[in-house]
Design a protein around this motif. Structure first.
Motif, short mmCIF file in Angstrom:
data_model
loop_
_atom_site.label_atom_id
_atom_site.label_comp_id
_atom_site.label_asym_id
_atom_site.label_seq_id
_atom_site.Cartn_x
_atom_site.Cartn_y
_atom_site.Cartn_z
N TRP A 52 -9.12 -19.65 21.20
CA TRP A 52 -10.48 -19.70 20.47
C TRP A 52 -10.18 -20.63 19.13
O TRP A 52 -11.05 -21.11 18.90
N ALA A 53 -9.12 -20.63 18.71
CA ALA A 53 -8.91 -21.48 17.58
C ALA A 53 -9.04 -22.80 17.81
O ALA A 53 -9.63 -23.65 17.00
N THR A 112 -5.03 -11.23 24.06
CA THR A 112 -3.65 -11.76 24.23
C THR A 112 -3.33 -12.97 23.10
O THR A 112 -4.61 -13.28 22.29
N VAL A 113 -2.50 -13.23 23.09
CA VAL A 113 -1.90 -14.43 22.13
C VAL A 113 -2.55 -15.74 22.64
O VAL A 113 -3.27 -16.42 21.96
N THR A 142 -1.50 -7.81 19.59
CA THR A 142 -1.56 -8.48 20.91
C THR A 142 -1.27 -7.56 22.00
O THR A 142 -0.56 -6.59 21.73
N TRP A 143 -1.91 -7.81 23.14
CA TRP A 143 -1.94 -6.73 24.25
C TRP A 143 -0.50 -6.44 24.81
O TRP A 143 0.06 -5.32 24.97
N LEU A 197 6.93 -11.48 22.67
CA LEU A 197 7.49 -11.25 21.34
C LEU A 197 6.81 -11.29 20.02
O LEU A 197 6.91 -11.04 19.01
N THR A 198 5.31 -11.69 20.13
CA THR A 198 4.42 -11.75 19.14
C THR A 198 3.55 -10.13 19.05
O THR A 198 2.88 -10.10 20.04
#
Length: 211
Positions: A166-167, A159-160, A114-115, A200-201
């Motif tokens: 998308w999901a 990004t997250v 993730t960016w 944090l991801t």
């Protein structure tokens, strides 16, 4: 990492006798781990140099674009990709292509950096927080050459929020899990917190089951 990936995918799919496509597989470092788990392994990459990184190009290797996978619909049981999505200009087209080539009941497993995580800029981190192009220029000035991962050419801000959207919006597979990879299991609730989840991801994994 290859062994960890095979074990992680194995939590969702029986890899014994499964046909698996590794999109962006590079030199094939994951080949042994997935083969040992029982899968018939195929790898795709667009960069011949990357494919030959281990000194040879392994059998079952295909040269092509992740955004236009040269496989028929439903061709594989498992479609896997690790840390590739952030390197293509149209990442969600690639993600949708991965779901397309997965057979009914099959698994699509996409892991990407993730960016806004600490390593979003790859070798230009942490300066990517000041902007991808600025980080690229700084790296070139300091090292006398461009970074391997060039922002705007071979590295993009994914990004997250992009992955979650998308999901949620794709309609040909069920979302099994959305996982902040490398984070402790109890931190998954942070994906529901805007801004915080982006920092944090480090790596997000959408896991989908084809309908």
């Amino acid at each position: 990492m290859a062994q960890d990936s095979a074990a992680h995918v194995g939590e969702y799919a029986d890899l014994s006798n499964a046909t698996l496509l590794d999109v962006g597989g590079g030199p094939g470092y994951f080949r042994d781990a997935f083969t040992e788990a029982g899968a018939t392994y195929y790898s795709l990459d667009s960069d011949v140099g990357e494919l030959a990184g281990a000194g040879h190009i392994g059998a079952g290797t295909v040269i092509g674009s992740g955004m236009d996978l040269p496989f028929r619909d439903g061709a594989v049981d498992v479609c896997y990709s690790s840390n590739v999505l952030e390197h293509v200009p149209d990442p969600w087209r690639m993600a949708s292509e991965m779901v397309r080539v997965t057979g009914p009941g099959g698994l699509t497993f996409i892991s990407y950096t993730t960016w806004y995580g600490p390593w979003g800029g790859h070798e230009t981190s942490p300066w990517h927080f000041s902007g991808g192009r600025r980080a690229r220029r700084r790296y070139a000035k300091k090292n006398g050459h461009e970074p391997k991962n060039k922002y705007g050419e071979s590295l993009f801000a994914v990004t997250v929020a992009d992955g979650l959207r998308w999901a949620r919006e794709q309609d040909i597979a069920d979302v099994v899990h959305l996982i902040p990879r490398y984070n402790p299991w109890w931190s998954r609730w942070l994906l529901r917190v805007p801004v915080v989840r982006e920092v944090l991801t480090w790596n997000l994994v959408p896991v989908l089951r084809k309908r």
